[in-house]
Design a protein around this motif. Sequence first.
Motif, PDB file in Angstrom:
ATOM      1  N   PHE A  42      47.259   7.481  59.500  1.00  0.00           N
ATOM      2  CA  PHE A  42      47.071   8.783  60.142  1.00  0.00           C
ATOM      3  C   PHE A  42      45.599   9.004  60.471  1.00  0.00           C
ATOM      4  N   SER A  43      44.714   8.679  59.531  1.00  0.00           N
ATOM      5  CA  SER A  43      43.280   8.844  59.743  1.00  0.00           C
ATOM      6  C   SER A  43      42.788   7.965  60.888  1.00  0.00           C
ATOM      7  N   ASP A  44      43.223   6.702  60.909  1.00  0.00           N
ATOM      8  CA  ASP A  44      42.804   5.789  61.976  1.00  0.00           C
ATOM      9  C   ASP A  44      43.313   6.241  63.338  1.00  0.00           C
ATOM     10  N   SER A  45      44.566   6.703  63.401  1.00  0.00           N
ATOM     11  CA  SER A  45      45.100   7.150  64.685  1.00  0.00           C
ATOM     12  C   SER A  45      44.398   8.424  65.159  1.00  0.00           C
ATOM     13  N   THR A  46      44.042   9.305  64.235  1.00  0.00           N
ATOM     14  CA  THR A  46      43.324  10.517  64.604  1.00  0.00           C
ATOM     15  C   THR A  46      41.932  10.176  65.123  1.00  0.00           C
ATOM     16  N   LYS A  47      41.242   9.254  64.475  1.00  0.00           N
ATOM     17  CA  LYS A  47      39.924   8.830  64.952  1.00  0.00           C
ATOM     18  C   LYS A  47      40.026   8.209  66.342  1.00  0.00           C
ATOM     19  N   HIS A  48      41.056   7.396  66.561  1.00  0.00           N
ATOM     20  CA  HIS A  48      41.253   6.756  67.864  1.00  0.00           C
ATOM     21  C   HIS A  48      41.506   7.814  68.944  1.00  0.00           C
ATOM     22  N   GLU A  49      42.325   8.812  68.651  1.00  0.00           N
ATOM     23  CA  GLU A  49      42.607   9.869  69.621  1.00  0.00           C
ATOM     24  C   GLU A  49      41.363  10.691  69.931  1.00  0.00           C
ATOM     25  N   ILE A  50      40.559  10.986  68.911  1.00  0.00           N
ATOM     26  CA  ILE A  50      39.335  11.756  69.134  1.00  0.00           C
ATOM     27  C   ILE A  50      38.379  10.977  70.013  1.00  0.00           C
ATOM     28  N   ARG A  51      38.226   9.693  69.763  1.00  0.00           N
ATOM     29  CA  ARG A  51      37.331   8.873  70.595  1.00  0.00           C
ATOM     30  C   ARG A  51      37.825   8.808  72.031  1.00  0.00           C
ATOM     31  N   ASN A  52      39.146   8.730  72.230  1.00  0.00           N
ATOM     32  CA  ASN A  52      39.685   8.698  73.593  1.00  0.00           C
ATOM     33  C   ASN A  52      39.454  10.030  74.301  1.00  0.00           C
ATOM     34  N   GLU A  53      39.580  11.125  73.582  1.00  0.00           N
ATOM     35  CA  GLU A  53      39.409  12.448  74.186  1.00  0.00           C
ATOM     36  C   GLU A  53      37.949  12.757  74.494  1.00  0.00           C
ATOM     37  N   LEU A  54      37.018  12.217  73.727  1.00  0.00           N
ATOM     38  CA  LEU A  54      35.609  12.498  73.964  1.00  0.00           C
ATOM     39  C   LEU A  54      35.105  11.881  75.256  1.00  0.00           C
ATOM     40  N   GLY A  55      35.642  10.763  75.646  1.00  0.00           N
ATOM     41  CA  GLY A  55      35.248  10.134  76.900  1.00  0.00           C
ATOM     42  C   GLY A  55      34.227   9.027  76.702  1.00  0.00           C
ATOM     43  N   PRO A  56      33.846   8.401  77.820  1.00  0.00           N
ATOM     44  CA  PRO A  56      32.964   7.228  77.738  1.00  0.00           C
ATOM     45  C   PRO A  56      31.532   7.556  77.324  1.00  0.00           C
ATOM     46  N   GLU A  57      31.085   8.805  77.507  1.00  0.00           N
ATOM     47  CA  GLU A  57      29.704   9.122  77.135  1.00  0.00           C
ATOM     48  C   GLU A  57      29.491   9.178  75.630  1.00  0.00           C
ATOM     49  N   PHE A  58      30.581   9.170  74.856  1.00  0.00           N
ATOM     50  CA  PHE A  58      30.472   9.203  73.398  1.00  0.00           C
ATOM     51  C   PHE A  58      31.014   7.910  72.779  1.00  0.00           C
ATOM     52  N   GLN A  59      30.784   6.783  73.432  1.00  0.00           N
ATOM     53  CA  GLN A  59      31.292   5.509  72.917  1.00  0.00           C
ATOM     54  C   GLN A  59      30.603   5.105  71.623  1.00  0.00           C
ATOM     55  N   ASP A  60      29.328   5.485  71.455  1.00  0.00           N
ATOM     56  CA  ASP A  60      28.605   5.096  70.238  1.00  0.00           C
ATOM     57  C   ASP A  60      28.717   6.154  69.133  1.00  0.00           C
ATOM     58  N   PHE A  61      29.628   7.107  69.299  1.00  0.00           N
ATOM     59  CA  PHE A  61      29.823   8.155  68.298  1.00  0.00           C
ATOM     60  C   PHE A  61      30.421   7.568  67.033  1.00  0.00           C
ATOM     61  N   GLU A  62      29.825   7.913  65.904  1.00  0.00           N
ATOM     62  CA  GLU A  62      30.332   7.490  64.609  1.00  0.00           C
ATOM     63  C   GLU A  62      30.669   8.737  63.801  1.00  0.00           C
ATOM     64  N   PHE A  63      31.774   8.715  63.091  1.00  0.00           N
ATOM     65  CA  PHE A  63      32.184   9.868  62.314  1.00  0.00           C
ATOM     66  C   PHE A  63      31.259  10.116  61.125  1.00  0.00           C
ATOM     67  N   GLN A  64      30.507   9.096  60.710  1.00  0.00           N
ATOM     68  CA  GLN A  64      29.539   9.288  59.644  1.00  0.00           C
ATOM     69  C   GLN A  64      28.399  10.185  60.105  1.00  0.00           C
ATOM     70  N   ASP A  65      28.190  10.293  61.448  1.00  0.00           N
ATOM     71  CA  ASP A  65      27.135  11.150  61.972  1.00  0.00           C
ATOM     72  C   ASP A  65      27.431  12.628  61.737  1.00  0.00           C
TER      73      ASP A  65
END
Length: 140
Positions: A42-65
């Motif tokens: 569930f956690s991995d799928s949620t992270k994947h969905e959030i990254r897809n929704e943020l778009g290409p400008e946030f490709q280097d986004f890390e949840f640790q940030d």
Amino acid sequence: MFNFGPLEIASLVVLGLILFGPDKLPKMISEVGGFIRKVREFSDSTKHEIRNELGPEFQDFEFQDLNPKAFVRKQLSRHGDELGLSEMQELRNGLTKDALAAPPTLRAAHVDPHSGSTGRPLEVTPPAAGEPTPYDRDLT
């Protein structure tokens, strides 16, 4: 994720044997393992969905940030030289115990609203031993 040593694992097994018995313990372990697996999926799928929704400008986004300490550490490692971080570290390392033990007279920029003068230095000396620290009742 978890940092269990062999002693902790052995005590959990003994506690499980006492609470659930030897016949139910394997079933309970498999159920807990399945639950942990589902939470990770569930956690991995949620992270994947959030990254897809943020778009290409946030490709280097890390949840640790999202952790403020990690974010500040990352930004300082990228831009520390521009901010003078290395100079601050050199100054901090250059201080000696003698300089910290006996501070000189403190100086502060003082603006007197009645006289109209700005920026004249204000001499502040620390109180002598045994003397009470002065304070202004209007400011405290």
